[in-house]
Design an enzyme around this catalytic site. Sequence first.
Site, mmCIF file in Angstrom:
data_model
loop_
_atom_site.group_PDB
_atom_site.id
_atom_site.type_symbol
_atom_site.label_atom_id
_atom_site.label_comp_id
_atom_site.label_asym_id
_atom_site.label_seq_id
_atom_site.Cartn_x
_atom_site.Cartn_y
_atom_site.Cartn_z
ATOM 1 N N CYS A 102 0.873 -1.309 0.509
ATOM 2 C CA CYS A 102 0.524 0.177 0.069
ATOM 3 C C CYS A 102 0.929 1.326 0.046
ATOM 4 C CB CYS A 102 -1.012 0.202 1.150
ATOM 5 S SG CYS A 102 -2.136 -1.707 0.949
ATOM 6 N N HIS A 354 -8.605 2.716 -2.380
ATOM 7 C CA HIS A 354 -7.922 2.649 -1.801
ATOM 8 C C HIS A 354 -7.273 1.326 -2.875
ATOM 9 C CE1 HIS A 354 -3.887 1.649 0.014
ATOM 10 N NE2 HIS A 354 -4.526 0.403 0.842
ATOM 11 N N CYS A 385 -1.271 2.895 7.030
ATOM 12 C CA CYS A 385 -0.771 1.119 6.639
ATOM 13 C C CYS A 385 -0.190 0.500 5.407
ATOM 14 C CB CYS A 385 -1.198 0.578 8.446
ATOM 15 S SG CYS A 385 -2.739 0.121 6.916
#
Length: 400
Positions: A102, A354, A385
Amino acid sequence: MEEVNTVGRELADVVVVDAVRTAFGRAGEKGIFWNTRAEDLVIPLLRALMKRSPKISPDMVEDNIWGVTNQVKEQGGTLGRLVTMLADWGYEIPGCSIDRMCAGGLTAIGYGVTYIACGMADCLIAGGVEHMGHLPMGFMRDPHPRAEEAMGGPSAFNMGMTAENIHDRFPEFTKEMADAYAVESQRKADQAIKADKMKDMIIPIEVELADGTGIVADKDQQPRPDTTMNGLKNLRTPFREKGRATAGNASGLNDGACAVLLMSENRAKKMDIKPKMRWIASAVAAVDPTIMGIAPVPATQKALKKAGMTIDDMDIIELNEAFAVQALYCINRLGMKWDDPRVNKWGGAIAYGHPLASSGPRLVAFLAGLFKEYPDAKYGLTTMCVGRGQGYSVIWENIQ
Ligand SMILES: CC(C)(COP(=O)(O)OP(=O)(O)OC[C@H]1O[C@@H](n2cnc3c(N)ncnc32)[C@H](O)[C@@H]1OP(=O)(O)O)[C@@H](O)C(=O)NCCC(=O)NCCS
């Protein structure tokens, strides 16, 4: 050979000149980018960066660093190198792809910052792209037989389960609080979208939908402005029976890209280019992978310490909302109230989606936009995160 003394060398100040993104689509056949390849999300952004900063030309771009989580098929083969050639910028622009899941895009920006700070480059592009519709999470991965054991159990591999684990370990963050947080994220996003705040950063792309219809993709597809507590209450809990993480209080599965133009402040000044923000400090930290969502806390604490600041010095905070529960944990442990007005003023990933590696640059684009909107804001934080238990935080200064 002459010895080069790097000790005491001065670092160059690094600035963000511009940040642009595609609209974020929903992954899958109903998504606006179902018939669009990952590279074709990136190319319009490269061109837009040059068009919006006419004093900069592709030959000034000294590297093109892209965060990409799933580096196979259309996202493989060093996408960062290929896309400048696909953009018809010739053979001379280097490029690479990197991966920190991510935070791939935020790491790309981090590498870009260090290149410029240490004098390796003066001007470069860093970004992130993820087509989760074509390359779903975990696609073609072949985990080591000991990986599960090393990472603390099977739940470390499933991000939704890591959210359930945070609910288990920190029961003060309830499902009701997670839902209330999600409603608020959607409300803020709706307000920002209606007030045209996304317009400056989204580069419209002509695409063909699954049914062959042509559209201009210029709006995020995921936001649900009609979200209510009641509507969220009885949603399925896909990660665990009688769990708490749902499609409503989680970020979704999305396709999108975001690109940032970085320069040394000196060079920008010499060229009379007006940058948006200046890099101050960065930090990466790691935690137990089964509760990966808590990692922005140590990463932020570390970055703040490096900057000699506290969370009170941050006027605007862009925190990636992988799941409402991890956002709630981080906001609380960083010493803020769950609805602190500095956090995600335009809403977050629960509303916008996302697309993994593109989300870090998306936070940077949002912060740049917010710095313009709030010229009195001096410092801002981008933090997120990362699957497998990492957190990445960057502190920026408003120079608009
Ligand atoms: C949670 C998740 C599994 C849901 O996937 P999905 O089932 O395809 O999601 P959908 O958008 O179809 O939503 C499921 C249902 O919830 C409903 N829903 C979703 N958001 C809602 C909202 N805000 N309000 C009301 N209903 C909502 C949908 O309408 C749908 O209902 P239906 O089944 O009756 O059609 C998926 O989004 C996910 O895995 N998210 C996490 C991604 C992740 O781990 N990223 C990395 C983080 S580190």
